[in-house]
Design a protein around this motif. Structure first.
Motif, short mmCIF file in Angstrom:
data_model
loop_
_atom_site.label_atom_id
_atom_site.label_comp_id
_atom_site.label_asym_id
_atom_site.label_seq_id
_atom_site.Cartn_x
_atom_site.Cartn_y
_atom_site.Cartn_z
N ASN A 126 12.86 -13.45 -11.69
CA ASN A 126 14.02 -12.92 -10.99
C ASN A 126 15.03 -14.02 -10.69
N PHE A 127 16.28 -13.62 -10.59
CA PHE A 127 17.37 -14.54 -10.20
C PHE A 127 17.93 -14.07 -8.85
N HIS A 128 18.11 -15.00 -7.93
CA HIS A 128 18.63 -14.64 -6.61
C HIS A 128 19.56 -15.72 -6.07
N VAL A 129 20.44 -15.29 -5.18
CA VAL A 129 21.34 -16.18 -4.47
C VAL A 129 21.30 -15.79 -2.99
N ASN A 130 21.05 -16.76 -2.11
CA ASN A 130 21.03 -16.52 -0.67
C ASN A 130 22.14 -17.34 -0.01
N TYR A 144 0.85 -1.19 0.00
CA TYR A 144 0.00 0.00 0.00
C TYR A 144 0.88 1.24 0.00
N GLY A 145 0.72 2.08 -1.03
CA GLY A 145 1.46 3.33 -1.12
C GLY A 145 0.75 4.43 -0.37
N VAL A 146 1.41 4.93 0.70
CA VAL A 146 0.76 5.89 1.59
C VAL A 146 0.59 7.25 0.91
N ARG A 147 1.60 7.72 0.20
CA ARG A 147 1.53 9.07 -0.40
C ARG A 147 0.53 9.14 -1.54
N ASN A 148 0.61 8.16 -2.45
CA ASN A 148 -0.24 8.19 -3.64
C ASN A 148 -1.53 7.38 -3.48
N LYS A 149 -1.68 6.77 -2.29
CA LYS A 149 -2.88 5.97 -2.00
C LYS A 149 -3.12 4.93 -3.08
N SER A 150 -2.07 4.19 -3.40
CA SER A 150 -2.14 3.14 -4.40
C SER A 150 -1.97 1.78 -3.74
N ILE A 151 -2.47 0.77 -4.38
CA ILE A 151 -2.37 -0.58 -3.85
C ILE A 151 -1.88 -1.52 -4.95
N ALA A 152 -1.07 -2.50 -4.56
CA ALA A 152 -0.55 -3.49 -5.50
C ALA A 152 -0.48 -4.82 -4.79
N ALA A 153 -0.53 -5.88 -5.56
CA ALA A 153 -0.47 -7.24 -5.01
C ALA A 153 0.55 -8.05 -5.78
N LYS A 154 1.06 -9.09 -5.14
CA LYS A 154 2.08 -9.94 -5.76
C LYS A 154 1.86 -11.38 -5.33
N VAL A 155 1.95 -12.28 -6.30
CA VAL A 155 1.93 -13.72 -6.05
C VAL A 155 3.14 -14.30 -6.76
N SER A 156 3.96 -15.07 -6.04
CA SER A 156 5.18 -15.60 -6.67
C SER A 156 5.50 -16.98 -6.12
N TRP A 157 6.23 -17.72 -6.96
CA TRP A 157 6.75 -19.03 -6.61
C TRP A 157 8.26 -18.98 -6.81
N TYR A 158 9.02 -19.38 -5.82
CA TYR A 158 10.46 -19.30 -5.99
C TYR A 158 11.15 -20.50 -5.35
N GLY A 159 12.32 -20.79 -5.92
CA GLY A 159 13.14 -21.89 -5.45
C GLY A 159 14.49 -21.38 -5.01
N LYS A 160 15.50 -22.22 -5.20
CA LYS A 160 16.83 -21.88 -4.71
C LYS A 160 17.42 -20.67 -5.42
N ASN A 161 17.15 -20.53 -6.73
CA ASN A 161 17.78 -19.44 -7.49
C ASN A 161 16.84 -18.60 -8.33
N PHE A 162 15.62 -19.06 -8.59
CA PHE A 162 14.74 -18.31 -9.48
C PHE A 162 13.38 -18.08 -8.82
#
Length: 291
Positions: A286-290, A249-267
């Motif tokens: 997206n690509f990530h390394v933890n 929720y964006g406080v200044r612009n009063k906007s809302i967004a949602a996200k649904v994602s599935w991720y594994g070890k790197n993607f």
């Protein structure tokens, strides 16, 4: 005389019968084989296929006319140029890493591939660092992570240098920083929440207005920023596999967004939803390394 004439007529009829018995079957044989039942059915099938193909082409042509790609493109460009900062800001949010670090990891690095690098050209890098593991100082204290990142549209600068007859300069960049807290409510559910600040600057200097799909593209110089409140949940489905749902929720612009994602070890693969955006649904990769 009558007897001789009768004999001649009889011989002529016999000869005609013999000719008919020999020639007629041989003349009709090619035609009978050519127009056999299987051949007729095959011919009908070919006619049907041609008719169906013609109908499909007509439908596609009618659909293309109904869609009016040029008109849709003009409408899309017009909406983007009405508020270019908001459109680019949505793509920046696609590149931001706002999920908490997975349990047991101290640091994380992420780069957004789609749509950040392709096709938008956002060269980006996001970092996560764990400040406090869940329950270390006291039972019930959540995990705390610091998040942040930066991006730069390098392709815009390259394009500006190659089109100096039309473009005087271009500069697109942005950053974000925030704090996330996460706590397990069961072995298979972890809740998280936090806040972040995101800022974008976008500048395009054109020597004269340009057109795309018949819509005018003008110079602009804008800054777009917002403070967000974030809430979501994480659910592990297997070893090194999770899915998450979150709302921003964006406080200044009063906007809302949602996200649904599935991720594994790197993607990570998911969808961002912007109900008020020019493009409502953004697929992300997206690509990530933890570690």
């Amino acid at each position: 005389r009558k007897m001789a004439s009768h004999l001649r007529h009889k011989k002529a009829l016999t000869g005609l019968r013999a000719c008919s018995h020999f020639f007629v079957p041989n003349l009709l044989r090619p035609f009978s084989s050519r127009f056999s039942l299987s051949t007729a059915i095959s011919g009908l099938n070919k006619v049907k296929i041609r008719l169906l193909a013609s109908a499909a082409l007509l439908l596609l042509s009618a659909a293309a006319d109904a869609l009016d790609f040029e008109g849709k493109g003009r409408e899309l460009v017009g909406e983007i140029m009405a508020n270019p900062g908001a459109f680019l800001f949505d793509i920046q949010q696609d590149a931001e890493a706002t999920a908490p670090l997975v349990p047991g990891k101290k640091f994380g690095i992420q780069t957004a591939l789609l749509p950040a690098i392709l096709p938008a050209g956002y060269v980006n890098l996001s970092l996560k660092a764990r400040v406090h593991p869940e329950g270390r100082l006291s039972p019930g204290l959540p995990q705390l992570d610091v998040i942040g990142g930066y991006w730069d549209m390098a392709w815009a600068q390259l394009a500006a240098s190659q089109a100096q007859d039309y473009v005087s300069g271009a500069d697109f960049r942005g950053w974000y920083a925030g704090l996330m807290a996460s706590a397990s409510v069961s072995p298979r559910v972890r809740l998280f929440g936090g806040c972040k600040h995101s800022r974008l600057t976008a500048r395009l200097d054109l020597k004269k207005p340009q057109e795309l799909f018949g819509a005018a593209i003008n110079s602009f110089d804008t800054v777009y920023e917002d403070d967000f409140l974030i809430a979501g949940l994480e659910h592990p489905t297997a070893v090194n596999k999770w899915w998450t749902m979150q709302v921003n929720y964006g406080v200044r612009n009063k906007s809302i967004a949602a996200k649904v994602s599935w991720y594994g070890k790197n993607f990570e693969l998911g969808l961002n939803i912007y109900p008020e955006g020019v493009l409502v649904i953004h697929p992300i990769w997206n690509f990530h390394v933890n570690f």
